[in-house]
Design a protein around this motif. Sequence first.
Motif, PDB file in Angstrom:
ATOM      1  N   GLY A  51      12.315  11.085  16.708  1.00  0.00           N
ATOM      2  CA  GLY A  51      11.505  11.287  17.909  1.00  0.00           C
ATOM      3  C   GLY A  51      12.359  11.793  19.048  1.00  0.00           C
ATOM      4  N   GLN A  52      11.920  12.859  19.692  1.00  0.00           N
ATOM      5  CA  GLN A  52      12.713  13.445  20.792  1.00  0.00           C
ATOM      6  C   GLN A  52      12.008  13.383  22.137  1.00  0.00           C
ATOM      7  N   GLU A  53      10.686  13.120  22.143  1.00  0.00           N
ATOM      8  CA  GLU A  53       9.955  13.203  23.413  1.00  0.00           C
ATOM      9  C   GLU A  53       9.034  12.029  23.653  1.00  0.00           C
ATOM     10  N   PHE A  54       8.789  11.817  24.935  1.00  0.00           N
ATOM     11  CA  PHE A  54       7.784  10.876  25.412  1.00  0.00           C
ATOM     12  C   PHE A  54       6.652  11.725  25.994  1.00  0.00           C
ATOM     13  N   VAL A  55       5.409  11.353  25.677  1.00  0.00           N
ATOM     14  CA  VAL A  55       4.262  12.189  26.067  1.00  0.00           C
ATOM     15  C   VAL A  55       3.219  11.341  26.791  1.00  0.00           C
ATOM     16  N   VAL A  56       2.727  11.850  27.910  1.00  0.00           N
ATOM     17  CA  VAL A  56       1.613  11.221  28.626  1.00  0.00           C
ATOM     18  C   VAL A  56       0.434  12.191  28.576  1.00  0.00           C
ATOM     19  N   ILE A  57      -0.699  11.719  28.060  1.00  0.00           N
ATOM     20  CA  ILE A  57      -1.876  12.589  27.953  1.00  0.00           C
ATOM     21  C   ILE A  57      -2.556  12.704  29.319  1.00  0.00           C
ATOM     22  N   ILE A  58      -2.740  13.934  29.762  1.00  0.00           N
ATOM     23  CA  ILE A  58      -3.441  14.186  31.033  1.00  0.00           C
ATOM     24  C   ILE A  58      -4.928  14.392  30.745  1.00  0.00           C
ATOM     25  N   GLU A  59      -5.219  15.144  29.694  1.00  0.00           N
ATOM     26  CA  GLU A  59      -6.599  15.396  29.280  1.00  0.00           C
ATOM     27  C   GLU A  59      -6.611  15.549  27.776  1.00  0.00           C
ATOM     28  N   GLY A  60      -7.690  15.045  27.154  1.00  0.00           N
ATOM     29  CA  GLY A  60      -7.823  15.216  25.716  1.00  0.00           C
ATOM     30  C   GLY A  60      -7.749  13.886  24.993  1.00  0.00           C
ATOM     31  N   HIS A  61      -7.727  13.986  23.690  1.00  0.00           N
ATOM     32  CA  HIS A  61      -7.920  12.817  22.852  1.00  0.00           C
ATOM     33  C   HIS A  61      -7.029  12.974  21.620  1.00  0.00           C
ATOM     34  N   ALA A  62      -6.428  11.864  21.192  1.00  0.00           N
ATOM     35  CA  ALA A  62      -5.579  11.917  19.990  1.00  0.00           C
ATOM     36  C   ALA A  62      -5.755  10.638  19.189  1.00  0.00           C
ATOM     37  N   GLU A  63      -5.418  10.727  17.914  1.00  0.00           N
ATOM     38  CA  GLU A  63      -5.469   9.553  17.031  1.00  0.00           C
ATOM     39  C   GLU A  63      -4.053   9.134  16.686  1.00  0.00           C
ATOM     40  N   VAL A  64      -3.849   7.810  16.593  1.00  0.00           N
ATOM     41  CA  VAL A  64      -2.581   7.274  16.095  1.00  0.00           C
ATOM     42  C   VAL A  64      -2.823   6.860  14.653  1.00  0.00           C
ATOM     43  N   ARG A  65      -2.007   7.358  13.752  1.00  0.00           N
ATOM     44  CA  ARG A  65      -2.196   7.047  12.327  1.00  0.00           C
ATOM     45  C   ARG A  65      -0.936   6.447  11.728  1.00  0.00           C
ATOM     46  N   LYS A  66      -1.153   5.437  10.888  1.00  0.00           N
ATOM     47  CA  LYS A  66      -0.069   4.927  10.034  1.00  0.00           C
ATOM     48  C   LYS A  66      -0.486   5.215   8.616  1.00  0.00           C
TER      49      LYS A  66
END
Length: 133
Positions: A51-66
């Motif tokens: 992992g190289q980055e930290f991300v903050v969502i401003i707009e939109g939608h994402a799923e976290v998957r294991k």
Amino acid sequence: MRLHKDAKAELIRSLPLFSDCTPPEVAEVAAIADEIDLGAGRTLATQNADGQEFVVIIEGHAEVRKGEDVINELDAGDFFGEIALLSGEPRTASVIATTPVHALVIEGHAFRRLLEDAPDIREKVERAVAERN
Ligand code: CMP
């Protein structure tokens, strides 16, 4: 230029993670964060990868998957990517955009320095991690 800077500072302060920041902290975030746009379906983090980055969502939608399981959903104001950066371990989950995503991205060493400089941000990150399912 000035207007652009003010707009970025205002955008940063509108995100819950940064809402209690002092002006110098907002200026630090503005200096280290890039705004990016990503298409629906894009993989934003890959489980078990570096992992190289930290991300903050401003707009939109994402799923976290294991593996194949969707374990959480992320919306505007949510963030991800802090675990690999703070632990030095690989990504614990994948994050996939389910709509177009507009986000702030902060590279690893700048993120770690920010958490040293801004205890209020560190506290919010740590609290969010502790409250996750
Ligand atoms: P990291 O392990 O670096 O990369 C994947 C990211 O997904 C992880 O950091 C967290 O930011 C995020 N994440 C992991 N598990 C969850 C969860 N249960 N809910 C929300 N986000 C999570």
